[in-house]
Motif scaffolding. Structure first.
Motif, PDB file in Angstrom:
ATOM      1  N   ASN A 197      -3.898   7.183   2.635  1.00  0.00           N
ATOM      2  CA  ASN A 197      -4.414   6.214   3.779  1.00  0.00           C
ATOM      3  C   ASN A 197      -3.365   5.432   4.247  1.00  0.00           C
ATOM      4  OD1 ASN A 197      -6.387   5.436   5.142  1.00  0.00           O
ATOM      5  ND2 ASN A 197      -7.161   4.147   3.759  1.00  0.00           N
ATOM      6  N   LEU A 198      -2.205   5.872   4.654  1.00  0.00           N
ATOM      7  CA  LEU A 198      -1.100   5.002   4.832  1.00  0.00           C
ATOM      8  C   LEU A 198      -1.231   4.475   6.491  1.00  0.00           C
ATOM      9  CD1 LEU A 198       2.337   6.958   3.559  1.00  0.00           C
ATOM     10  CD2 LEU A 198       1.517   4.586   3.247  1.00  0.00           C
ATOM     11  N   LYS A 199      -2.236   4.951   7.141  1.00  0.00           N
ATOM     12  CA  LYS A 199      -2.370   4.619   8.256  1.00  0.00           C
ATOM     13  C   LYS A 199      -2.958   3.217   8.319  1.00  0.00           C
ATOM     14  CE  LYS A 199      -4.873   5.631  12.610  1.00  0.00           C
ATOM     15  NZ  LYS A 199      -5.988   6.755  13.315  1.00  0.00           N
ATOM     16  N   ARG A 200      -3.940   3.065   7.351  1.00  0.00           N
ATOM     17  CA  ARG A 200      -4.001   1.501   7.144  1.00  0.00           C
ATOM     18  C   ARG A 200      -3.070   0.491   6.524  1.00  0.00           C
ATOM     19  NH1 ARG A 200      -9.271  -0.796   5.739  1.00  0.00           N
ATOM     20  NH2 ARG A 200      -9.072  -2.447   4.261  1.00  0.00           N
ATOM     21  N   TYR A 201      -2.315   1.231   5.664  1.00  0.00           N
ATOM     22  CA  TYR A 201      -1.380   0.184   5.034  1.00  0.00           C
ATOM     23  C   TYR A 201      -0.090  -0.323   5.881  1.00  0.00           C
ATOM     24  CZ  TYR A 201      -4.154   0.817   0.869  1.00  0.00           C
ATOM     25  OH  TYR A 201      -5.167   1.015  -0.269  1.00  0.00           O
ATOM     26  N   LEU A 202       0.282   0.602   6.732  1.00  0.00           N
ATOM     27  CA  LEU A 202       1.230   0.457   7.736  1.00  0.00           C
ATOM     28  C   LEU A 202       0.922  -0.706   8.745  1.00  0.00           C
ATOM     29  CD1 LEU A 202       2.341   4.256   8.489  1.00  0.00           C
ATOM     30  CD2 LEU A 202       3.726   2.508   7.108  1.00  0.00           C
ATOM     31  N   ARG A 203      -0.391  -1.050   8.980  1.00  0.00           N
ATOM     32  CA  ARG A 203      -0.713  -2.057   9.669  1.00  0.00           C
ATOM     33  C   ARG A 203      -0.351  -3.318   9.231  1.00  0.00           C
ATOM     34  NH1 ARG A 203      -5.680  -1.969   8.477  1.00  0.00           N
ATOM     35  NH2 ARG A 203      -6.619  -3.343  10.265  1.00  0.00           N
ATOM     36  N   TYR A 204       0.131  -3.315   7.969  1.00  0.00           N
ATOM     37  CA  TYR A 204       0.454  -4.990   7.514  1.00  0.00           C
ATOM     38  C   TYR A 204       1.890  -5.195   7.648  1.00  0.00           C
ATOM     39  CZ  TYR A 204      -4.048  -3.964   4.833  1.00  0.00           C
ATOM     40  OH  TYR A 204      -5.330  -3.748   4.702  1.00  0.00           O
ATOM     41  N   PHE A 205       2.505  -4.372   8.451  1.00  0.00           N
ATOM     42  CA  PHE A 205       3.868  -4.617   8.654  1.00  0.00           C
ATOM     43  C   PHE A 205       4.138  -4.663  10.248  1.00  0.00           C
ATOM     44  CE2 PHE A 205       3.630  -3.121   4.532  1.00  0.00           C
ATOM     45  CZ  PHE A 205       4.635  -3.825   3.755  1.00  0.00           C
ATOM     46  N   ASN A 206       5.187  -5.055  10.735  1.00  0.00           N
ATOM     47  CA  ASN A 206       5.346  -5.168  12.193  1.00  0.00           C
ATOM     48  C   ASN A 206       6.166  -3.809  12.681  1.00  0.00           C
ATOM     49  OD1 ASN A 206       4.304  -7.792  13.120  1.00  0.00           O
ATOM     50  ND2 ASN A 206       5.930  -8.604  11.734  1.00  0.00           N
ATOM     51  N   GLY A 207       5.835  -2.769  11.946  1.00  0.00           N
ATOM     52  CA  GLY A 207       6.517  -1.399  12.397  1.00  0.00           C
ATOM     53  C   GLY A 207       7.965  -1.364  11.818  1.00  0.00           C
ATOM     54  N   ASN A 208       8.285  -2.291  10.956  1.00  0.00           N
ATOM     55  CA  ASN A 208       9.631  -2.197  10.440  1.00  0.00           C
ATOM     56  C   ASN A 208       9.482  -1.596   8.880  1.00  0.00           C
ATOM     57  OD1 ASN A 208       7.995  -4.486   9.527  1.00  0.00           O
ATOM     58  ND2 ASN A 208       9.664  -5.833   9.043  1.00  0.00           N
ATOM     59  N   ILE A 209       8.593  -0.677   8.476  1.00  0.00           N
ATOM     60  CA  ILE A 209       8.712  -0.180   7.216  1.00  0.00           C
ATOM     61  C   ILE A 209       8.743   1.544   7.342  1.00  0.00           C
ATOM     62  CG2 ILE A 209       6.362  -0.249   7.068  1.00  0.00           C
ATOM     63  CD1 ILE A 209       6.532  -0.704   4.186  1.00  0.00           C
ATOM     64  N   GLN A 210       9.500   2.096   6.496  1.00  0.00           N
ATOM     65  CA  GLN A 210       9.464   3.575   6.294  1.00  0.00           C
ATOM     66  C   GLN A 210       9.308   3.784   4.978  1.00  0.00           C
ATOM     67  OE1 GLN A 210      13.598   3.986   8.414  1.00  0.00           O
ATOM     68  NE2 GLN A 210      12.459   5.754   9.151  1.00  0.00           N
ATOM     69  N   VAL A 211       8.361   4.891   4.557  1.00  0.00           N
ATOM     70  CA  VAL A 211       7.769   5.246   3.098  1.00  0.00           C
ATOM     71  C   VAL A 211       8.077   6.710   3.216  1.00  0.00           C
ATOM     72  CG1 VAL A 211       5.657   5.054   1.872  1.00  0.00           C
ATOM     73  CG2 VAL A 211       6.113   3.637   3.627  1.00  0.00           C
TER      74      VAL A 211
END
Length: 336
Positions: A197-211
């Protein structure tokens, strides 16, 4: 500041990514400690659900209290500092400030779950006392309740999605900005987000994260947990283990795990196809090969290879391995 994180399903070797990325001069490695406050129960994701999606007169306030309790737990104590060992007093300072900013207003009051959180004894003691009073001096006032937690505070919060995400992004960035050295612009944080469900969690960052999501041959995971680690976290019954394995990976049927922010890799590829796999990772992460000054000093494929094909060292697991091979053929690593 830019975030890099790894995610796993338990025991899949994701720390290999942490070790590899930590070999670059531009990266500040925040150790192999797992920072799970976003994804854990009572964490930020649960907070969003209860403040925005399942808001009612009690859920939001109780959820804020639960998050504060999680913050206190992750702060640690005299037996172990946990997050305070890395953030110092900033962990509580920034977390408490985040909670305060989410509160619309508060008042002196309580509800059932304030009793529940104090344990069964506290809850039923109050119930018994109420029953006694209703049988005696409160016979004509059956709706009256004794107030045993007069100093309890109830919080009310129902932010917009825009406000919640804005406060959450500022909170996370401020927290990690407080510890990253001035000469670093990338921070490697272990297990910051889950693989699902990373689509949900990535919202907590300003697009500045890679997993980077890491998986591993199920034969090794089963044998390691049952015969080596013996920690009892995974099912020791092989049939149940196969069900658990498929259950935890079922999201991959519907989620795209190969985007600009998400990459899926096999632990074994980092070892048996080191140059090919790490070269792709470097390009995808936008790292500079010239800054890879400690190559193979932290992540050592010649050492980590000893952590593969573990099942061959445990003949007592032969029948269990055969069952895994028959039930999970699509997840086995091809060592040829």
């Amino acid at each position: 500041m830019r975030f890099i994180s790894c995610a796993s399903y338990y025991g899949t070797g994701s720390s290999a990514v942490t070790d590899f990325v930590s070999e670059f001069d531009s990266v500040y490695s925040f150790t192999n400690e797992e920072f799970r406050f976003i994804q854990d129960p009572d964490g930020i994701s649960d907070l969003e659900f209860n403040l925005l999606e399942c808001f009612n007169r009690h859920n939001s306030g109780h959820s804020l209290k639960r998050y504060k309790k999680l913050v206190d737990f992750y702060s640690g104590n005299i037996f172990g500092k946990k997050y305070s060992a890395f953030f110092g007093d900033k962990w509580k300072k920034y977390s408490y400030s985040y909670i305060d900013k989410l509160v619309d207003f508060s008042y002196q009051g309580w509800w059932q779950y304030d009793l529940y959180d104090r344990g069964n004894f506290f809850y039923f003691r109050k119930r018994i006392l109420n029953k006694f009073l209703h049988m005696t001096i409160w016979r004509d006032n059956v709706d009256r309740q004794i107030n045993t937690i007069k100093n309890e505070i109830t919080y009310c919060s129902h932010p917009t999605e825009k406000k919640f995400l804005s406060l959450t992004r500022k909170y996370i960035e401020s927290l990690f900005s407080s510890v990253i050295p001035d000469d670093k612009d990338i921070i490697m944080v272990d297990q910051l987000l889950p693989p699902i469900n990373l689509k949900r969690y990535l919202r907590y960052f300003n697009g500045n994260i890679q997993v980077v999501i890491v998986d591993r041959d199920p034969r090794d995971i089963f044998v390691l947990d049952k015969y080596v680690w013996k920690d009892g976290i995974l099912p020791n019954d092989v049939d149940t283990f196969c069900k658990w394995f498929l259950y935890t990976r079922s999201h991959r049927k519907t989620e795209n795990l190969d985007t600009g922010q998400i990459k899926f890799i096999k632990f074994e590829d980092l070892i048996y196809k080191y140059e090919e796999t790490t070269s792709k990772l470097i390009i995808w992460l936008g790292l500079d090969k010239k800054e890879h000054t400690r190559k193979k000093e932290i992540f050592k494929p010649d050492v980590s290879i000893n952590n593969t094909q573990i099942w061959k060292k445990h003949p007592e697991a032969a029948e269990e391995v055969k069952m895994i091979e028959s039930k999970l053929p699509g997840y086995l690593y091809d060592f040829k």
